[in-house]
Motif scaffolding. Structure first.
Motif, mmCIF file in Angstrom:
data_model
loop_
_atom_site.group_PDB
_atom_site.id
_atom_site.type_symbol
_atom_site.label_atom_id
_atom_site.label_comp_id
_atom_site.label_asym_id
_atom_site.label_seq_id
_atom_site.Cartn_x
_atom_site.Cartn_y
_atom_site.Cartn_z
ATOM 1 N N ASN A 11 -1.092 -5.923 16.764
ATOM 2 C CA ASN A 11 -1.881 -5.530 17.399
ATOM 3 C C ASN A 11 -2.077 -4.780 15.627
ATOM 4 O O ASN A 11 -3.020 -4.017 14.908
ATOM 5 C CB ASN A 11 -2.189 -4.400 19.064
ATOM 6 N N LEU A 12 -0.717 -4.350 15.398
ATOM 7 C CA LEU A 12 -1.219 -3.040 14.375
ATOM 8 C C LEU A 12 -1.635 -4.173 12.760
ATOM 9 O O LEU A 12 -2.590 -2.771 12.336
ATOM 10 C CB LEU A 12 0.703 -3.009 13.889
ATOM 11 N N PHE A 13 -1.570 -5.034 12.352
ATOM 12 C CA PHE A 13 -2.136 -6.155 11.754
ATOM 13 C C PHE A 13 -3.650 -6.018 11.481
ATOM 14 O O PHE A 13 -4.686 -6.145 11.548
ATOM 15 C CB PHE A 13 -1.933 -7.614 11.462
ATOM 16 N N GLN A 14 -4.144 -6.235 13.242
ATOM 17 C CA GLN A 14 -5.398 -6.235 13.710
ATOM 18 C C GLN A 14 -6.165 -4.363 13.033
ATOM 19 O O GLN A 14 -7.386 -4.547 12.420
ATOM 20 C CB GLN A 14 -4.851 -6.524 14.986
ATOM 21 N N GLU A 15 -5.441 -4.013 13.138
ATOM 22 C CA GLU A 15 -6.386 -2.339 12.932
ATOM 23 C C GLU A 15 -5.716 -1.784 11.762
ATOM 24 O O GLU A 15 -6.769 -1.245 11.131
ATOM 25 C CB GLU A 15 -5.183 -1.023 13.557
ATOM 26 N N MET A 16 -5.223 -2.531 10.927
ATOM 27 C CA MET A 16 -5.396 -2.526 9.496
ATOM 28 C C MET A 16 -6.399 -3.402 8.747
ATOM 29 O O MET A 16 -7.286 -2.975 7.855
ATOM 30 C CB MET A 16 -3.852 -3.165 8.475
ATOM 31 N N GLU A 17 -6.771 -4.190 9.477
ATOM 32 C CA GLU A 17 -8.113 -5.291 9.025
ATOM 33 C C GLU A 17 -7.950 -6.449 7.676
ATOM 34 O O GLU A 17 -8.282 -7.350 7.339
ATOM 35 C CB GLU A 17 -8.785 -4.789 9.201
ATOM 36 N N ARG A 18 -6.812 -5.404 6.594
ATOM 37 C CA ARG A 18 -7.039 -6.125 5.370
ATOM 38 C C ARG A 18 -5.154 -6.000 4.682
ATOM 39 O O ARG A 18 -5.318 -4.222 5.048
ATOM 40 C CB ARG A 18 -7.885 -6.193 4.295
ATOM 41 N N ALA A 19 -4.264 -6.515 3.842
ATOM 42 C CA ALA A 19 -3.015 -6.273 3.769
ATOM 43 C C ALA A 19 -2.492 -6.756 2.894
ATOM 44 O O ALA A 19 -2.892 -7.563 2.660
ATOM 45 C CB ALA A 19 -2.161 -5.852 5.423
ATOM 46 N N LEU A 20 -1.685 -6.660 1.395
ATOM 47 C CA LEU A 20 -0.953 -7.053 0.954
ATOM 48 C C LEU A 20 -0.039 -6.974 0.966
ATOM 49 O O LEU A 20 1.025 -5.597 1.738
ATOM 50 C CB LEU A 20 -1.280 -6.055 -0.393
ATOM 51 N N ILE A 21 1.083 -7.670 1.018
ATOM 52 C CA ILE A 21 2.093 -8.272 1.721
ATOM 53 C C ILE A 21 3.236 -7.835 0.620
ATOM 54 O O ILE A 21 3.305 -9.222 -0.150
ATOM 55 C CB ILE A 21 2.435 -9.529 2.163
ATOM 56 N N ALA A 22 4.381 -6.987 0.546
ATOM 57 C CA ALA A 22 5.143 -7.783 -1.110
ATOM 58 C C ALA A 22 6.666 -8.293 -0.127
ATOM 59 O O ALA A 22 7.098 -7.775 1.128
ATOM 60 C CB ALA A 22 6.136 -6.127 -0.651
#
Length: 270
Positions: A11-22
């Motif tokens: 759910n957290l990633f769904q809220e982010m919509e886009r993410a860059l992972i270190a």
């Protein structure tokens, strides 16, 4: 409980919509990359920082894991070794390492339209001395595992639940963590200790550390492995190998391996 936390993570990633992972390739950041990709698909990207503190073998493993996940994976060079605040190895060394990492990743995220840089910090990490966490927070990074209360043990449980073959991969922190605070770090020392650990891993010992102090190597193994190690290993051959790598003396820590053992000096200071 585990399934509920996994859903919270999704759910957290769904809220982010886009993410860059270190993405270091460790079990924590790899789980973050896996869940991010499952939720966001091509709106997630994993970037690995390449520097002398990352052994080539660890980079190879990170690339293989990213390929298995399916996430887009890129490499970027970081230059913490150019910073004397890092190479002098003060007690807050990790602050300068993570500052360099996030000062490198944040502009990339901004240029490409990723609103968040996320890392693999888990809930247990918040209870340890981790100055790098502060550096990441100052630069606006997020820690999905910590935000959802996922511990190190739960990281492994969720990774196994998702069928990730590396769920039990031993922790492999930065090679600089093998040196006592105050002992200067350079490329040769990092390579020496990294090669020593790879030599032991190739002999079948996976959960271990080679601590380095001046010209002495101190091997740490789980206590239950020490007796068999002394019995089964050709100690003269091992000593010769370590001396070829540049160590003068080779010792075995009879207490056994403990994560963060070098931080004891900090506890004794208070």
């Amino acid at each position: 409980m585990i399934e509920a936390k996994l859903q919270q993570l999704r759910n957290l990633f769904q809220e982010m919509e886009r993410a860059l992972i270190a993405y270091s390739g460790g079990v924590d950041s790899t789980l973050v990359a896996k869940v991010a990709y499952d939720v966001l698909g091509d709106r997630a990207i994993a970037i690995t920082a390449v520097s002398p503190s990352l052994m080539p073998e660890e980079l190879d493993a990170a690339q293989l894991q990213a390929a298995e996940i399916g996430i887009k994976h890129e490499l970027v060079e970081t230059h913490e070794m150019d910073n004397p605040n890092y190479t002098s190895n003060p007690v807050n060394r990790c602050y300068f390492c993570k500052s360099e990492l996030h000062d490198t990743l944040k502009p990339i995220a901004h240029e490409r339209g990723y609103p968040y840089v996320v890392d693999g910090v888990n809930a247990d990490d918040l209870q340890d001395y981790r100055p790098g966490i502060q550096a990441a927070k100052e630069r606006g990074a997020r820690s999905p595992l910590a935000e959802t209360g996922i511990s190190k043990l739960e990281v492994r449980e969720i990774s196994r639940l998702l069928g990730l073959s590396w769920w039990d991969k031993p922790a492999q922190p930065c090679l600089s963590s093998r040196f006592p605070y105050g002992e200067a770090i350079d490329l040769g020392k990092l390579q020496r200790v990294g090669r020593a650990e790879i030599y032991l891993r190739n002999m079948g010992y996976k959960n271990l550390r080679v601590r380095s102090q001046a010209d002495t190597a101190r091997i740490e193994l789980p206590p239950e492995d020490i007796k068999n190690f002394v019995r089964d290993i050709d100690l003269l051959e091992l000593t010769a190998k370590f001396q070829d790598l540049g160590f003068m003396f080779v010792t075995l820590d009879l207490e056994g391996y403990r994560s963060g053992k070098l931080n004891r000096v900090l506890q004794q200071s208070y």
